[in-house]
Design an enzyme around this catalytic site. Structure first.
Site, mmCIF file in Angstrom:
data_model
loop_
_atom_site.group_PDB
_atom_site.id
_atom_site.type_symbol
_atom_site.label_atom_id
_atom_site.label_comp_id
_atom_site.label_asym_id
_atom_site.label_seq_id
_atom_site.Cartn_x
_atom_site.Cartn_y
_atom_site.Cartn_z
ATOM 1 N N LEU A 150 31.055 3.040 -27.456
ATOM 2 C CA LEU A 150 30.254 1.456 -26.744
ATOM 3 C C LEU A 150 31.493 0.558 -27.376
ATOM 4 O O LEU A 150 32.462 1.000 -27.859
ATOM 5 C CB LEU A 150 29.193 1.026 -27.923
ATOM 6 C CG LEU A 150 27.680 1.982 -28.340
ATOM 7 C CD1 LEU A 150 27.347 0.920 -29.582
ATOM 8 C CD2 LEU A 150 27.093 2.189 -26.962
ATOM 9 N N ASP A 151 31.803 0.349 -25.814
ATOM 10 C CA ASP A 151 33.027 -0.726 -26.024
ATOM 11 C C ASP A 151 32.346 -1.756 -27.282
ATOM 12 O O ASP A 151 31.828 -2.161 -27.912
ATOM 13 C CB ASP A 151 32.344 -1.957 -24.807
ATOM 14 C CG ASP A 151 32.722 -0.788 -23.057
ATOM 15 O OD1 ASP A 151 33.069 0.225 -23.762
ATOM 16 O OD2 ASP A 151 31.774 -0.966 -22.741
ATOM 17 N N ARG A 152 33.521 -2.235 -27.127
ATOM 18 C CA ARG A 152 33.816 -2.834 -28.426
ATOM 19 C C ARG A 152 33.335 -4.258 -28.946
ATOM 20 O O ARG A 152 32.892 -4.490 -29.644
ATOM 21 C CB ARG A 152 35.708 -3.946 -28.240
ATOM 22 C CG ARG A 152 35.456 -4.534 -29.947
ATOM 23 C CD ARG A 152 37.379 -4.805 -29.652
ATOM 24 N NE ARG A 152 36.596 -6.273 -28.584
ATOM 25 C CZ ARG A 152 38.110 -7.414 -27.449
ATOM 26 N NH1 ARG A 152 39.279 -7.062 -28.301
ATOM 27 N NH2 ARG A 152 38.220 -8.121 -26.156
ATOM 28 N N THR A 154 30.322 -4.579 -27.402
ATOM 29 C CA THR A 154 28.241 -4.087 -26.603
ATOM 30 C C THR A 154 27.924 -3.490 -28.344
ATOM 31 O O THR A 154 28.826 -2.678 -28.705
ATOM 32 C CB THR A 154 28.278 -3.127 -25.978
ATOM 33 O OG1 THR A 154 28.568 -3.398 -24.628
ATOM 34 C CG2 THR A 154 27.238 -2.077 -25.991
ATOM 35 N N ARG A 250 28.021 -2.050 -17.307
ATOM 36 C CA ARG A 250 29.067 -2.959 -16.566
ATOM 37 C C ARG A 250 30.022 -3.188 -15.328
ATOM 38 O O ARG A 250 29.488 -3.627 -14.378
ATOM 39 C CB ARG A 250 29.691 -3.391 -17.238
ATOM 40 C CG ARG A 250 29.741 -3.630 -18.482
ATOM 41 C CD ARG A 250 30.367 -3.605 -19.533
ATOM 42 N NE ARG A 250 31.314 -4.597 -19.880
ATOM 43 C CZ ARG A 250 32.991 -4.799 -20.521
ATOM 44 N NH1 ARG A 250 32.982 -4.111 -21.424
ATOM 45 N NH2 ARG A 250 33.475 -5.948 -20.240
#
Length: 323
Positions: A150-152, A154, A250
């Site tokens: 997961l993105d930082r 998110t 995104r």
């Protein structure tokens, strides 16, 4: 080997580049094996992961780890290569939703980086995992147990594997696209249809190294979505990943002129409103897969964290004119 190649190490402060010119003797070699053999202290599993993330390119384009090389090809490694000895166990609190001998399901908070990378060598989920589960040694050098990310900024659910059979079992489910990875997101604008699919290839942005983009030579990327709630000129949606490319949700919704609320990278430079958010409204709220040991299908859910719930309530009040 490396000394027989045209190597150029460019000493950029944050993004040194290592160039490898493929010799005739290496023609037909898989690119992940070739890179591992020609870059000091780089394992094949880490080379595989760097290729998956687009940090290694072939003749200027993203490449699959299995791509076979030809004489004269140029391989470019863009990412500084930290050594596995850089990893340290750190006693960082984790929200563990499920654990057994094979897997751990974590509810990751926003702001936590999943694995060490340039600029984030500690304080990551991996550092926390090593302290709590020192037996996790499978996977790439800097990503033990990590099979998806997961993105930082998110938040939400992800699964970590604790041994090689479990890693192979989860990766097989990802390849077969039988894992459920569902997200809640708020996007700007509304939709004419209640659901749909975004099918657009994703690769590294041609000029901005921090971004991904829809590119002709990108990797296949599909996102299924459906409207959950209309919020005036915003929409709460559920997005399910068929593939798992970097920044996929995104990028896809920004490409459709429906950027995620609060997205600092893919949203408008001057957003109309933030509703108190300091990050993108994106939360991995459902995760489902078959347990490696028994094959039993399990599913987990994570409630919206406080900042996203507060923003959602503000959007609802605005849409109904109660605030």
């Amino acid at each position: 080997m490396a000394e027989a190649h045209d190597l150029a190490l460019l000493n950029a402060a944050e993004n040194p580049e290592l160039r490898l010119l493929v010799e005739p003797a290496d023609a037909g070699t898989r690119i992940d094996r070739y890179v591992a053999a020609n870059v000091p202290d780089l394992s094949r599993s880490y080379a595989h992961q760097l290729l998956e993330d687009g940090h290694i390119t072939l003749n200027g384009a993203d490449a699959r780890p299995s791509a076979q090389l030809r004489a004269g090809d140029m391989v470019l490694v863009r990412r500084p290569l930290a050594r596995p000895t850089d990893l340290v166990a750190q006693d960082i609190p984790l929200t563990v939703v499920y654990e057994d001998a094979d897997v751990v399901v974590i509810d990751k908070p926003a702001g936590m980086v999943v694995h060490p990378a340039p600029g984030h060598l500690d304080g990551t989920l991996v550092n926390a995992l090593l302290a709590r589960y020192p037996d996790i040694t499978v996977g790439s050098d800097l990503r033990p147990g990590i099979v998806h990310r997961l993105d930082r900024d998110t938040s939400g659910l992800l699964v970590v594997t604790r041994n090689d059979p479990a890693r192979h079992a989860i990766q097989a489910q990802q390849l077969a696209r039988t894992m459920l990875k569902a997200y809640l997101a708020v996007v700007e604008g509304r939709f004419k249809e209640p659901s749909g699919v975004i099918d657009a290839p994703i690769g590294r942005h041609p000029t901005d190294r921090l971004r991904q983009a829809i590119v002709a030579n990108g990797r296949v990327a599909r996102t299924h979505w459906q409207v959950v709630e209309e919020l005036g000129d915003y929409t709460l949606i559920e997005a399910r990943l068929e593939t798992g490319r970097t920044h996929q949700i995104r990028v896809h919704f920004s490409h459709k002129s429906r950027p995620l609320l609060g997205d600092p990278l893919y949203g408008p430079r001057k957003p109309r409103a933030t509703f108190g958010l300091t990050r993108q409204f994106l939360h991995a709220y459902r995760l489902g897969f078959a347990l490696p040991s028994t094959g039993e299908r399990v599913e987990f859910q994570s409630p919206l964290p406080g900042d996203l719930q507060a923003a959602l309530e503000a959007l609802r009040a605005r849409a109904t004119g109660t605030r």
